[in-house]
Design a protein around this motif. Structure first.
Motif, PDB file in Angstrom:
ATOM      1  N   LEU A 106     -11.046 -10.780   9.020  1.00 41.62           N
ATOM      2  CA  LEU A 106     -12.403 -10.366   8.969  1.00 41.62           C
ATOM      3  C   LEU A 106     -12.487  -9.029   9.027  1.00 41.62           C
ATOM      4  O   LEU A 106     -13.336  -8.567   8.252  1.00 41.62           O
ATOM      5  N   ALA A 107     -11.509  -8.251   9.773  1.00 47.15           N
ATOM      6  CA  ALA A 107     -11.737  -7.040   9.980  1.00 47.15           C
ATOM      7  C   ALA A 107     -11.121  -6.228   8.878  1.00 47.15           C
ATOM      8  O   ALA A 107     -11.727  -5.054   8.342  1.00 47.15           O
ATOM      9  N   ILE A 108     -10.091  -6.844   8.064  1.00 50.80           N
ATOM     10  CA  ILE A 108      -9.186  -5.768   7.145  1.00 50.80           C
ATOM     11  C   ILE A 108      -8.928  -6.598   5.922  1.00 50.80           C
ATOM     12  O   ILE A 108      -8.726  -5.961   4.893  1.00 50.80           O
ATOM     13  N   GLY A 109      -9.539  -7.675   6.056  1.00 54.91           N
ATOM     14  CA  GLY A 109      -9.394  -8.470   4.453  1.00 54.91           C
ATOM     15  C   GLY A 109      -8.485  -9.626   4.723  1.00 54.91           C
ATOM     16  O   GLY A 109      -7.710  -9.694   5.318  1.00 54.91           O
ATOM     17  N   PRO A 222      -5.927 -12.535  -4.942  1.00 55.35           N
ATOM     18  CA  PRO A 222      -6.806 -11.265  -4.723  1.00 55.35           C
ATOM     19  C   PRO A 222      -7.637 -11.489  -3.467  1.00 55.35           C
ATOM     20  O   PRO A 222      -7.423 -12.507  -2.721  1.00 55.35           O
ATOM     21  N   GLU A 223      -8.166 -10.372  -3.010  1.00 56.50           N
ATOM     22  CA  GLU A 223      -8.932 -10.359  -1.940  1.00 56.50           C
ATOM     23  C   GLU A 223     -10.194 -11.317  -2.046  1.00 56.50           C
ATOM     24  O   GLU A 223     -10.711 -11.244  -3.350  1.00 56.50           O
ATOM     25  N   THR A 224     -10.568 -12.111  -1.379  1.00 57.49           N
ATOM     26  CA  THR A 224     -11.665 -13.250  -1.530  1.00 57.49           C
ATOM     27  C   THR A 224     -12.750 -12.683  -0.339  1.00 57.49           C
ATOM     28  O   THR A 224     -13.949 -13.374  -0.399  1.00 57.49           O
ATOM     29  N   LYS A 225     -12.416 -11.804   0.480  1.00 57.08           N
ATOM     30  CA  LYS A 225     -13.812 -11.320   1.040  1.00 57.08           C
ATOM     31  C   LYS A 225     -14.618 -10.385   0.238  1.00 57.08           C
ATOM     32  O   LYS A 225     -14.244  -9.787  -0.537  1.00 57.08           O
ATOM     33  N   TYR A 226     -16.025 -10.921   0.389  1.00 56.19           N
ATOM     34  CA  TYR A 226     -16.915 -10.428  -0.292  1.00 56.19           C
ATOM     35  C   TYR A 226     -18.374 -10.150   0.425  1.00 56.19           C
ATOM     36  O   TYR A 226     -18.794 -11.078   1.178  1.00 56.19           O
ATOM     37  N   VAL A 227     -19.053  -9.014   0.514  1.00 58.58           N
ATOM     38  CA  VAL A 227     -20.276  -8.917   1.376  1.00 58.58           C
ATOM     39  C   VAL A 227     -21.437  -9.159   0.388  1.00 58.58           C
ATOM     40  O   VAL A 227     -21.779  -8.913  -0.501  1.00 58.58           O
ATOM     41  N   ARG A 228     -22.053 -10.472   1.202  1.00 61.51           N
ATOM     42  CA  ARG A 228     -23.296 -10.922   0.199  1.00 61.51           C
ATOM     43  C   ARG A 228     -24.251 -10.621   1.477  1.00 61.51           C
ATOM     44  O   ARG A 228     -24.545 -10.823   2.625  1.00 61.51           O
ATOM     45  N   PRO A 229     -25.883 -10.796   0.753  1.00 62.73           N
ATOM     46  CA  PRO A 229     -26.814 -10.675   1.939  1.00 62.73           C
ATOM     47  C   PRO A 229     -27.132 -12.255   2.336  1.00 62.73           C
ATOM     48  O   PRO A 229     -26.484 -13.245   1.844  1.00 62.73           O
ATOM     49  N   LEU A 230     -27.862 -12.380   3.366  1.00 59.75           N
ATOM     50  CA  LEU A 230     -28.143 -13.573   4.005  1.00 59.75           C
ATOM     51  C   LEU A 230     -28.683 -14.628   3.054  1.00 59.75           C
ATOM     52  O   LEU A 230     -28.218 -15.855   3.002  1.00 59.75           O
ATOM     53  N   ALA A 231     -29.424 -13.931   2.250  1.00 61.16           N
ATOM     54  CA  ALA A 231     -30.202 -15.008   1.351  1.00 61.16           C
ATOM     55  C   ALA A 231     -29.472 -15.711   0.362  1.00 61.16           C
ATOM     56  O   ALA A 231     -29.685 -16.824  -0.193  1.00 61.16           O
ATOM     57  N   MET A 284      -4.276  -6.775  -7.203  1.00 61.11           N
ATOM     58  CA  MET A 284      -3.202  -6.548  -6.476  1.00 61.11           C
ATOM     59  C   MET A 284      -3.334  -5.590  -5.321  1.00 61.11           C
ATOM     60  O   MET A 284      -2.354  -5.386  -4.503  1.00 61.11           O
ATOM     61  N   ALA A 285      -4.407  -5.057  -4.976  1.00 62.37           N
ATOM     62  CA  ALA A 285      -4.554  -3.888  -4.303  1.00 62.37           C
ATOM     63  C   ALA A 285      -4.555  -4.528  -2.661  1.00 62.37           C
ATOM     64  O   ALA A 285      -5.038  -5.535  -2.819  1.00 62.37           O
ATOM     65  N   LEU A 286      -3.839  -3.965  -1.781  1.00 61.39           N
ATOM     66  CA  LEU A 286      -3.726  -4.581  -0.643  1.00 61.39           C
ATOM     67  C   LEU A 286      -4.884  -4.594   0.456  1.00 61.39           C
ATOM     68  O   LEU A 286      -5.420  -5.457   0.822  1.00 61.39           O
ATOM     69  N   PHE A 287      -5.502  -3.275   0.365  1.00 60.86           N
ATOM     70  CA  PHE A 287      -6.822  -3.136   1.198  1.00 60.86           C
ATOM     71  C   PHE A 287      -7.995  -2.888  -0.154  1.00 60.86           C
ATOM     72  O   PHE A 287      -7.849  -1.850  -0.648  1.00 60.86           O
ATOM     73  N   VAL A 288      -9.005  -3.771  -0.030  1.00 64.77           N
ATOM     74  CA  VAL A 288     -10.087  -3.859  -0.827  1.00 64.77           C
ATOM     75  C   VAL A 288     -11.337  -3.085  -0.358  1.00 64.77           C
ATOM     76  O   VAL A 288     -12.036  -2.349  -0.629  1.00 64.77           O
TER      77      VAL A 288
END
Length: 531
Positions: A106-109, A222-231, A284-288
């Motif tokens: 959760l912190a780094i991806g 790839p990185e699957t973390k993505y910041v979304r609004p609550l809505a 391929m980026a390690l930290f997104v």
């Protein structure tokens, strides 16, 4: 912003007269994981599934060749209980691994943690293959458990982040079933490998496949973390300010509301002017994402809170008990078939072949079946989806689990009265019960607490690891004192008890979610965490 917008209790509109609504609402960013083309989503699914298979099979598949270690380790002064710890303790460490890795993810991806776990898996398997004694072997398998743990929480989280709510169960079940099919095939070969070229080659086989997974993950996950609004988690990602009068759940027919959500029939247009395109280099980026250690701390806090939610407690306890019974069967079936039913050691692992059949049955029944039920029930309720509808798929697995546990105990205790098929069918049949509880539990909690998805997955996996460890750890002592019929008769009764509690959760789940909603609030509605 109205304070009510900070609460999301899992009740959402899933169906409108326009079609099935996409939840979460995808953005117009090409690098949004929800906008990944289906073929690449399936590659992610396949890679994470193979990683999971290698880890879990190496942890749980040892039962078929456990007898290979008895002469050598007995000479070192180890008891059968000590040797059984080679299976039980890695299950405990899988839970510990989840509790460490998920806050980190959760912190780094997700990607750096997943790749790190792949490396650790390869190293631990090589250490197992090269061990020179019980203590070395035991320690290496505990490290293996830490690495394999991500298959139970991180991988399902990554899958949930690239698929929508209405297709969540089918792809989670694809993940589980394909994992079972591959692991079932490997387990069948386990006895042959051990009896022909040795158990060390068995470990090297898994190390080789795990190395291949690492290479595939570097290029294709790839990185699957993505910041979304609550809505977005209510199907209204395009809206900036919501009032009580514009909540999408109130009226399916309202033309004003039809414009607030996106359905499966709407064409998605990606914004390449304001967002960067998705490329192989970006994948391929390690930290997104920028590291956010507050999410790690929040995840730990949320896990402590979720422990006391009645429905969450029921889900992880049920999963732990069912996994424990499944491990108990895995620990005992080899001796039962070998001593009571006179199977040759090289054929014992073939008894697990039925898991492949179970895996194929689970896809339509627990995967597509669950998604069909939630859409069907939503249409009956004016388009509204309630997470408790996910629990309906548990009915058949629970009833069969009670029956299978009792019959297994009877067939093990009185082999003169039963055919060996009683052991084989019930061994694989109870696996169906566990898979049913796992799929229903994961999808229910992800639907019920969408902004606590990661913490829910950790609670399921970590606590079921602890509970199953406690149950399976005492299995040898239990059947030694009370016989197989007494031990597995007790397990059947416990299965029935959790089924009865499931009825209570089904009818009170919505009130439970409303009651605990003050502890699931999102402080920043423009950045709803999955923690």
């Amino acid at each position: 912003m109205d304070s009510s917008a900070k609460n999301l209790d899992g009740t959402v509109q899933l169906v409108s007269d326009q079609g099935v609504i996409l939840i979460p609402t995808p953005s117009s960013d090409p690098r949004d994981p929800l906008n990944i083309p289906l073929w690449q989503k399936l590659v992610i699914l396949g890679t994470t599934c193979t990683y999971s298979t290698m880890g879990l099979t190496a942890v749980s598949g040892l039962g078929g060749i456990l007898g290979e270690f008895i002469p050598a380790y007995a000479a070192q002064g180890k008891s059968y209980a000590d040797i059984s710890n080679l299976m039980t303790f890695p299950s405990l460490f899988m839970g510990i691994g989840n509790m460490i890795s998920m806050p980190l993810a959760l912190a780094i991806g997700r990607r750096p943690v997943f790749l790190g776990s792949c490396v650790l898996l390869v190293v631990s398997l090589i250490l197992c293959a090269t061990n020179q004694g019980y203590e070395w072997h035991f320690a290496a398998r505990c490290v293996l458990g830490l690495a394999a743990g991500q298959s139970e929480a991180l991988c399902p989280l990554m899958i949930s982040e690239v698929f929508f709510l209405h297709e969540r169960a089918r792809y989670q079940q694809f993940f589980s079933s394909f994992q079972t099919i591959i692991s079932g095939t490997l387990i069948i070969l386990t006895s042959y490998i051990a009896s022909t070229i040795g158990w060390r080659a068995w470990y090297y086989l898994f190390a080789g496949f795990s190395g291949l997974v690492l290479i595939l993950a570097i290029f294709f996950v790839p990185e699957t973390k993505y910041v979304r609004p609550l809505a977005a988690y209510e199907g209204m990602g395009a809206l900036k300010d919501l009032s009580e009068s514009t909540v999408v759940r109130s009226d399916v027919e309202s033309p004003k509301q039809v414009q607030q959500f996106m359905t499966v029939h709407d064409k998605r247009v990606l914004d390449t002017a304001n967002f960067l395109p998705r490329t192989l280099a970006s994948d391929m980026a390690l930290f997104v994402n920028e590291a956010d250690w507050s999410e790690a701390l929040s995840c730990i806090k949320h896990q402590c809170q979720l422990f006391f939610f009645p429905d969450v407690f029921w889900v992880f306890s049920m999963n732990g008990i069912f996994l424990g019974v499944n491990i108990a069967m895995g620990l005992t079936y080899g001796n039962i078939l070998g001593e009571a039913y006179h199977w040759a050691s090289k054929y014992i692992s073939v008894a697990m072949a039925g898991q492949i059949v179970v895996a194929f049955v689970c896809i339509p029944m627990l995967g597509y079946g669950s998604d069909f039920i939630v859409k069907f029930m939503a249409r009956r309720k004016g388009g509204i989806h309630e997470p408790e509808h996910r629990l309906l798929t548990l009915i058949i697995p629970l009833l069969l689990g009670i029956l299978f546990s009792i019959i297994y105990g009877q067939a093990a205790a009185f082999p003169e009265k039963y055919h060996w098929m009683a052991i084989v069918i019930t061994l694989n049949g109870y696996f169906f019960t566990f898979i049913g509880a796992n799929t229903a539990g994961i999808t229910y909690l992800l639907d019920a607490y969408p902004t606590r998805g990661a913490s829910c997955l950790v609670m399921i996996c970590a606590m079921r690891g602890v509970i199953s460890f406690a149950l399976s750890y005492g299995t040898v002592s239990l059947y030694s004192h009370h016989g197989y019929d007494g031990a597995f008769g007790l397990f059947g009764g416990i299965t029935a008890a959790f089924g009865a509690l499931g009825i209570v959760v089904y009818f009170t789940g919505k009130r439970i979610r409303h009651f605990v909603s003050p502890w699931t609030q999102v402080e920043n509605t423009t950045k709803a965490s999955m923690g």
